[in-house]
Design a protein around this motif. Structure first.
Motif, PDB file in Angstrom:
ATOM      1  N   UNK B 131       0.957  -1.631   0.408  1.00 44.71           N
ATOM      2  CA  UNK B 131       0.007  -0.334  -0.123  1.00 44.71           C
ATOM      3  C   UNK B 131       1.187   1.238  -0.040  1.00 44.71           C
ATOM      4  N   UNK B 132       2.061   1.254   0.928  1.00 44.56           N
ATOM      5  CA  UNK B 132       2.919   2.247   0.994  1.00 44.56           C
ATOM      6  C   UNK B 132       4.215   2.152  -0.127  1.00 44.56           C
ATOM      7  N   UNK B 133       3.576   1.352  -0.932  1.00 43.95           N
ATOM      8  CA  UNK B 133       5.084   1.322  -2.238  1.00 43.95           C
ATOM      9  C   UNK B 133       4.444   1.268  -3.489  1.00 43.95           C
ATOM     10  N   UNK B 134       4.438   2.221  -4.250  1.00 44.40           N
ATOM     11  CA  UNK B 134       4.370   2.381  -5.700  1.00 44.40           C
ATOM     12  C   UNK B 134       5.239   1.219  -6.481  1.00 44.40           C
ATOM     13  N   UNK B 141      13.671  -8.832  -8.236  1.00 43.01           N
ATOM     14  CA  UNK B 141      13.450  -7.883  -9.519  1.00 43.01           C
ATOM     15  C   UNK B 141      12.419  -6.550  -9.045  1.00 43.01           C
ATOM     16  N   UNK B 142      11.998  -5.921  -9.881  1.00 39.16           N
ATOM     17  CA  UNK B 142      11.455  -4.790 -10.039  1.00 39.16           C
ATOM     18  C   UNK B 142       9.976  -4.675 -10.438  1.00 39.16           C
ATOM     19  N   UNK B 147      -0.141   1.524 -10.183  1.00 36.63           N
ATOM     20  CA  UNK B 147      -2.078   1.016  -9.998  1.00 36.63           C
ATOM     21  C   UNK B 147      -1.873  -0.247  -9.183  1.00 36.63           C
ATOM     22  N   UNK B 148      -2.621  -0.061  -8.145  1.00 34.32           N
ATOM     23  CA  UNK B 148      -3.510  -1.607  -7.265  1.00 34.32           C
ATOM     24  C   UNK B 148      -4.293  -2.539  -7.850  1.00 34.32           C
ATOM     25  N   UNK B 149      -4.330  -3.800  -9.082  1.00 32.24           N
ATOM     26  CA  UNK B 149      -5.366  -4.189  -9.722  1.00 32.24           C
ATOM     27  C   UNK B 149      -5.301  -6.239  -9.580  1.00 32.24           C
ATOM     28  N   UNK B 150      -6.627  -6.677  -9.535  1.00 34.91           N
ATOM     29  CA  UNK B 150      -6.447  -7.751  -9.453  1.00 34.91           C
ATOM     30  C   UNK B 150      -5.513  -8.865 -10.117  1.00 34.91           C
ATOM     31  N   UNK B 151      -5.234  -8.094 -11.446  1.00 33.88           N
ATOM     32  CA  UNK B 151      -4.385  -8.562 -11.925  1.00 33.88           C
ATOM     33  C   UNK B 151      -2.707  -8.614 -11.061  1.00 33.88           C
ATOM     34  N   UNK B 210      -5.642   6.818  -0.513  1.00 40.00           N
ATOM     35  CA  UNK B 210      -6.368   6.021  -1.665  1.00 40.00           C
ATOM     36  C   UNK B 210      -5.943   4.811  -2.032  1.00 40.00           C
ATOM     37  N   UNK B 211      -4.417   4.023  -2.148  1.00 41.41           N
ATOM     38  CA  UNK B 211      -4.108   3.293  -2.594  1.00 41.41           C
ATOM     39  C   UNK B 211      -4.282   1.763  -1.537  1.00 41.41           C
TER      40      UNK B 211
END
Lengths: 338, 420
Positions: B131-134, B141-142, B147-151, B210-211
């Motif tokens: 939640x805190x890290x985009x 691996x990066x 954007x947090x998605x179901x995928x 928001x995240x």
């Protein structure tokens, strides 16, 4: 653990129509396998407690030697997790492993940080989380560089003695329960006991054999092996005291004895099973990798996998060859599930 | 009538069962009907949860958080009753981890208390905090989590680095998003996440509201699609149902395997006795919401459902039909009585845990070191579950589901265990 265990779910089915082998196995298994090994566990754990009382230095040679001898005795009966080992969770109190959430170091740190006075009373120490009791807690307390240096020497000493006394008491109760109570229930099955027939007794021992093989293949070896490309050498059992491979060997030897007694008078069956054990034990001796550190490399992992395959082959033989001969099936075991 | 029709078309499968007045095919059909109804109810209650979550995100408030929690609790009722279908059916067992994975290292997902600790030997991602890290780093691996998605949850986060404690999806991840950590140990009280964790602007607590809302929404959407998929597998023509119909003895064996494995290794062992022996409040299945008493109770009920061929739907309708009980009673009525009595004993024992919990003694309090009454309650359930497993094994023996029944079947988890 989910994926690992889903592959372990043992399916039940019946072969009621097939005749059991000529009787006598139950007495032989009890008198030549279970009871003497339980007696050894009681004696060696009493000696471990005596050693802890004599010298509280965690590095003490006599203490560590007594720990090794007692732990060996436990591993030789670690497949007998039913009945007396289930009562009051004695099996878990002696041996909480695998510890998938690192509860043992967490519990020991908690006790030491709080200088918890629960260690002063054996009765109260028996209520402590199983993660802070038994052989695997000692593996940390004696051999982990961090845990063995936490808190004061005086508290560590009291904690050590609380654990060894608890192990000795639990092992003595386990052994006594077997000799004075549970062995009788297995010798004379009936409608009022846990076993209604000789077949149900044999099924219990057969389950102990197949589950024991599963533990060796899928937990003792499978956990450090991890997935291909993701080995987990830190998950090797009792790696701090360097006992991981030793446990597999001790367990296999004990399971071979049980298998031999289960086969009873069917010498051909006994020989076929024995062949599988000989193969696995030979591979274990060639491994020369006491804590499975080799799994970190592809070649090393493969060498461990070859041993795992040999153990899996014994399990297949037990299910396909010995089970039908005995007229019993694998049944449910504690590894079913997550 | 239905079974006669089946016999006409599937001559081979009927030869061995002709002697039974209760046809195995009918028993299996009841079983599949119950699964269809229970997974259907699970999906429908998850859709309600989804609407409640959307309302919470659109209009964050204490009331709307409470409504989402209530929807989550209701959704657990049918789902837990499906757990008796898990172990006998590989299609369920392989899928189950993303829906009901547990226990989880919740620090992977969101903020946690300092006492939680950080990365461990077992799990380097235990405190990742998506939640805190985009931008994430997972096993060298990066990964883009802008954007947090179901995928993202399904393919990147769930069981990240091959570690099962990295549960990013399913009921318990959503439970954590709604309740937050239960910091009361074995004392009274559940998780206390403030509704302001979903507020916007200056009212947002603990940052990244928001995240956090994106995560909750994505995880709930994923749960809904997973349950819709499973419900479809049990409909007419679905894969789970079709697989069972291939071989009657294998199907009956699958029913009993599901009952026995859930009773013994899973519920009695992993979920109940282990927590007791560890005195660990995190070793309770619904540890954030303190809903564990219900999860265990409905597991026990689900096992009984399978045997009796009965299920009460969310709309009150009853699904029932020829059952395993009928099948056993036909040849060994005493064994059927034994099984029925033991199943009742178990449901009663689990009911006592539920009674105490709903009266104010939460399941995690029962686990406290030295709580003799709590221990007795939980051990009552454990002992009953272990005892009923023995009778399940006797039924397997008594029904003579012989080796021929297993050949060529996909219903078994472990082909090596099959007698060829």
């Amino acid at each position: 653990m989910r994926h690992l265990i889903s592959a372990l779910v043992t399916t039940v089915f019946s072969l009621a129509a097939l005749p059991a082998l000529a009787g006598g196995q139950t007495d032989a298994i009890l008198d030549r396998h279970v009871l003497p090994k339980m007696q050894t566990l009681a004696e060696t754990t009493a000696a471990l407690d005596t050693a802890a009382r004599a010298d509280c230095t965690l590095e003490g040679v006599a203490l560590r030697s007594a720990f090794g001898t007692a732990f060996d005795a436990w591993i030789a009966v670690s497949h007998l997790r039913f009945g007396p080992a289930e009562t009051q969770a004695r099996g878990f109190a002696l041996a909480f492993w695998p510890d998938t959430r690192a509860m043992t170091p967490k519990t020991l740190r908690g006790l030491i940080a709080a200088a918890d006075p629960v260690v002063d009373s054996p009765a109260r120490f028996a209520t402590v989380s199983v993660a802070g009791r038994g052989f695997y807690a000692l593996d940390y307390l004696l051999y982990d560089p961090e845990i063995s240096a936490l808190g004061t020497a005086a508290y560590r000493c009291t904690l050590l003695r609380a654990i060894t006394a608890d192990i000795a008491t639990t092992a003595a109760e386990l052994s006594r329960d077997w000799s004075e109570h549970y062995a009788g229930l297995m010798r004379t099955p009936g409608p009022d006991g846990p076993y209604q027939s000789d077949e149900e007794v044999l099924q219990e021992f057969f389950k102990a054999l197949t589950t024991g093989l599963e533990v060796n293949a899928d937990l003792r070896l499978g956990r450090p092996m991890g997935q291909i490309g993701k080995p987990r050498p830190l998950r090797a059992e009792a790696r701090r005291s360097g006992r991981s491979l030793r446990h597999v060997v001790i367990s296999l030897k004990s399971l071979e004895e049980l298998s031999d007694l289960l086969a009873g008078q069917d010498a051909d069956l006994a020989a076929r099973m024995s062949h599988g054990f000989d193969t696995a034990l030979a591979r274990a001796e060639q491994l020369e990798d006491p804590v499975f550190a080799g799994v970190a490399t592809p070649q090393g992992r493969l060498r461990v996998e070859v041993l795992q395959q040999a153990i899996t082959a014994i399990r297949t033989a037990a299910n396909e060859d010995m089970g039908p001969a005995l007229g019993v099936a694998a049944g449910f075991n504690a590894l079913d599930g997550d | 009538m239905k079974s006669k029709l089946l016999c006409a078309t599937l001559l081979v499968g009927c030869a061995g069962t002709a002697a039974y007045a209760v046809e195995k095919a009918e028993v299996i059909n009841t079983y599949a009907n119950i699964a269809q109804a229970a997974y259907g109810d699970s999906a429908a209650t998850a859709h309600r949860l989804q609407r409640a979550v959307e309302t919470l995100i659109a209009a964050p408030s204490a009331e709307n958080l409470q409504a989402a929690k209530a929807a989550w609790r209701a959704a657990r009722v049918p789902y837990q009753q499906t757990e008796a279908f898990r172990f006998g059916n590989p299609i369920v067992d392989e899928w189950e981890g993303k829906v009901n994975g547990w226990p989880l290292d919740e620090g992977l997902i969101d903020y946690v208390d300092a006492a939680y600790g950080g990365a461990s030997d077992e799990n380097p991602l235990a405190a990742l905090n998506v939640v805190a890290q985009p931008k994430l780093s997972i096993a060298g691996r990066e990964a883009d989590a802008s954007k947090i998605t179901p995928a993202l949850i399904e393919t990147t986060l769930h069981e990240a680095d091959g570690i099962e404690a990295n549960v990013a999806s399913g009921y318990h991840a959503i439970e954590f998003m709604l309740w937050g950590q239960d910091l009361n140990g074995t004392g009274p009280g559940a998780g206390m996440r403030p509704w302001t964790d979903y507020a916007s602007g200056a009212a947002c607590s603990n940052g990244n509201c928001d995240r956090r809302a994106q995560y909750l929404k994505a995880a709930t959407d994923l749960l809904v699609s997973d349950l819709d998929w499973m419900a479809a597998q049990w409909a007419e023509g679905g894969a789970a149902r079709a697989n069972l119909m291939q071989n009657e003895n294998a199907a009956v064996s699958a029913m009993l395997t599901g009952m026995g494995s859930l009773s013994y290794g899973e519920l009695a062992g992993e979920r109940m006795r282990l927590g007791l022996m560890l005195n660990d409040p995190e070793e309770e299945q619904d540890c954030f919401s303190d809903n564990t008493h219900n999860s265990h109770f409905y597991d026990g009920k689900g096992i009984q459902n399978v045997y009796l061929g009965q299920y009460v739907r969310m709309n009150g309708e009853q699904v029932s039909g020829p059952s395993l009980s009928d099948l056993v009673a036909e040849t060994t009525p005493a064994l059927d009585q034994e099984m029925q009595a033991k199943l009742t004993t178990t449901v009663d024992a689990l009911g006592r845990i539920k009674i105490a919990a709903e009266s104010g003694l939460a399941y995690d309090q029962m686990l406290a070191r030295g709580n003799a009454a709590g221990e007795a309650l939980i051990m009552g359930g454990v002992d009953a579950l272990i005892d009923q497993t023995k009778t399940i094994e006797r039924i397997v023996t008594s029904l003579e589901l012989d080796q021929a029944g297993f050949e060529g079947s996909d219903s078994l988890d472990n082909p090596n265990a099959v007698f060829q």
